[in-house]
Design a protein around this motif. Structure first.
Motif, mmCIF file in Angstrom:
data_model
loop_
_atom_site.group_PDB
_atom_site.id
_atom_site.type_symbol
_atom_site.label_atom_id
_atom_site.label_comp_id
_atom_site.label_asym_id
_atom_site.label_seq_id
_atom_site.Cartn_x
_atom_site.Cartn_y
_atom_site.Cartn_z
ATOM 1 N N GLU A 1 -3.812 10.713 3.531
ATOM 2 C CA GLU A 1 -4.981 11.154 3.175
ATOM 3 C C GLU A 1 -5.990 10.152 2.347
ATOM 4 N N ARG A 2 -7.184 10.669 1.924
ATOM 5 C CA ARG A 2 -8.376 9.685 1.267
ATOM 6 C C ARG A 2 -7.508 9.633 0.056
ATOM 7 N N GLY A 3 -7.471 8.409 -0.423
ATOM 8 C CA GLY A 3 -7.227 8.190 -1.922
ATOM 9 C C GLY A 3 -5.745 7.769 -2.199
ATOM 10 N N ASP A 4 -4.944 7.755 -0.994
ATOM 11 C CA ASP A 4 -3.480 7.746 -1.096
ATOM 12 C C ASP A 4 -3.296 6.042 -1.236
ATOM 13 N N TYR A 5 -2.147 5.750 -1.604
ATOM 14 C CA TYR A 5 -1.860 4.287 -2.024
ATOM 15 C C TYR A 5 -0.499 4.319 -1.393
ATOM 16 N N VAL A 6 -0.058 3.621 0.018
ATOM 17 C CA VAL A 6 1.124 3.855 0.368
ATOM 18 C C VAL A 6 1.801 2.446 0.611
ATOM 19 N N ALA A 7 3.156 2.307 0.511
ATOM 20 C CA ALA A 7 3.811 1.227 0.724
ATOM 21 C C ALA A 7 4.613 1.458 1.942
ATOM 22 N N ILE A 8 4.611 0.854 2.997
ATOM 23 C CA ILE A 8 5.445 0.934 4.070
ATOM 24 C C ILE A 8 6.415 -0.093 3.995
ATOM 25 N N MET A 9 7.825 0.117 4.073
ATOM 26 C CA MET A 9 8.798 -1.005 3.721
ATOM 27 C C MET A 9 9.681 -0.710 5.073
ATOM 28 N N GLY A 10 10.420 -1.994 5.044
ATOM 29 C CA GLY A 10 11.428 -2.215 5.981
ATOM 30 C C GLY A 10 12.100 -3.482 6.067
ATOM 31 N N THR A 11 13.213 -3.806 6.628
ATOM 32 C CA THR A 11 13.786 -5.193 6.806
ATOM 33 C C THR A 11 13.188 -5.865 8.015
ATOM 34 N N SER A 12 13.317 -7.070 8.273
ATOM 35 C CA SER A 12 13.099 -7.707 9.633
ATOM 36 C C SER A 12 13.596 -6.744 10.651
ATOM 37 N N GLY A 13 12.722 -6.420 11.754
ATOM 38 C CA GLY A 13 13.118 -5.646 12.923
ATOM 39 C C GLY A 13 13.175 -4.127 12.521
ATOM 40 N N SER A 14 12.722 -3.904 11.512
ATOM 41 C CA SER A 14 12.384 -2.281 11.276
ATOM 42 C C SER A 14 11.415 -1.591 12.046
ATOM 43 N N GLY A 15 10.410 -2.351 12.495
ATOM 44 C CA GLY A 15 9.083 -1.883 13.044
ATOM 45 C C GLY A 15 7.909 -1.799 12.294
ATOM 46 N N LYS A 16 7.867 -2.326 10.954
ATOM 47 C CA LYS A 16 6.868 -2.142 10.120
ATOM 48 C C LYS A 16 5.801 -3.013 10.516
ATOM 49 N N SER A 17 6.224 -4.355 11.057
ATOM 50 C CA SER A 17 4.868 -5.103 11.568
ATOM 51 C C SER A 17 4.218 -4.454 12.866
ATOM 52 N N THR A 18 5.040 -3.823 13.744
ATOM 53 C CA THR A 18 4.388 -3.115 14.821
ATOM 54 C C THR A 18 3.699 -2.189 14.291
ATOM 55 N N LEU A 19 4.073 -1.347 13.336
ATOM 56 C CA LEU A 19 3.298 -0.265 12.978
ATOM 57 C C LEU A 19 1.952 -0.621 12.350
ATOM 58 N N MET A 20 2.084 -1.586 11.605
ATOM 59 C CA MET A 20 0.873 -2.307 10.962
ATOM 60 C C MET A 20 0.070 -2.428 12.134
#
Length: 249
Positions: free
Chosen positions: A39-58
């Motif tokens: 939502e608007r104004g949210d402050y979210v950290a997406i975490m994960g180790t290498s291979g978790s998918g976080k770079s793909t999601l980004m």
């Protein structure tokens, strides 16, 4: 008769997104049915180790890649139906990127670097300069506008990159490991700016593997093997006002 006002859509609305690279036995399932609403104004950290998918999601959030299946709405716009030209316009107007490696143009001043997204957007020179100066002032670099990247510390370069991300007044500020190339002092300075921007109402998504970065966020989403395994709200470290004129080098 009272006029009804429609609620604004979430900034991010990711629905059962999957991403597969390759085919058959060699296929790699980078994301496996990820759903995420920011939502608007949210402050979210997406975490994960290498291979978790976080770079793909980004990359999908940033409209740099497309999912194999599922849907993604950015500020109410279904980006999956846009052609490359329209997607580039949406990306330039709605997303401010901050990268680990800064991605500054070496032989251009801080001011010129910050003006670049506005130049691509067709903003006239005088207005570009006014907005770029204001953005640099917001991150505490009003006295460094004429300096080239090699004349700035790593922390100052990242603040120039942050000013460049802010200058278009994006709907979403998307940061990929924003402190990954910085020492601890510069990391603290940069994260205080993010905290202040959050306090002023900005929508921020950080991609990180560092707990001390994630603890600044209001919400932590953790990925393992391409799936969301945790999505929790927490009390953030807290922040200073967005104008950071006193931060260190």
């Amino acid at each position: 008769m009272t006029e009804m006002t429609q609620a604004r859509p979430p900034v991010l609305d990711i629905r059962n997104v999957a991403k597969v690279y390759g085919e058959g036995e060699t296929a790699v399932h980078a994301l496996r049915g990820v759903s995420l609403r920011v939502e608007r104004g949210d402050y979210v950290a997406i975490m994960g180790t290498s291979g978790s998918g976080k770079s793909t999601l980004m990359n999908i959030i940033g409209c740099l890649d497309v999912p194999s299946s599922g849907g993604y709405l950015l500020d109410g716009t279904n980006v999956g139906v846009l052609d490359d030209a329209r997607l580039a316009i949406v990306r330039n107007r709605k997303i401010g990127f901050v990268f680990q490696s800064f991605n500054l143009i070496p032989r251009m001043s801080a001011l010129a670097n910050v003006e670049l997204p506005l130049a691509y957007g067709g903003v006239k020179a005088a207005e570009r300069r006014r907005r770029a100066l204001a953005a640099l002032d917001e991150v505490g670099l009003a006295e460094r506008v004429a300096h080239q990247p090699n004349e700035l510390s790593g922390g100052q370069q990242q603040r120039v990159a942050l000013a460049r991300a802010l200058v278009t007044v994006p709907t979403l500020l998307l940061a990929d490991e924003p402190t990954g190339a910085l020492d601890s002092r510069s990391s603290d300075d940069v994260m205080r700016i993010f905290d202040g921007l959050s306090a002023s109402g900005r929508t921020i998504v950080l991609i990180t593997h560092e707990d001390d970065v994630a603890e600044h966020a209001k919400r932590v989403v953790r990925l393992v093997d391409g799936q969301v395994v945790e999505d929790v709200r927490r009390a953030p470290v807290g922040g200073l006002p967005p104008r950071m004129a006193e931060v260190g080098a």
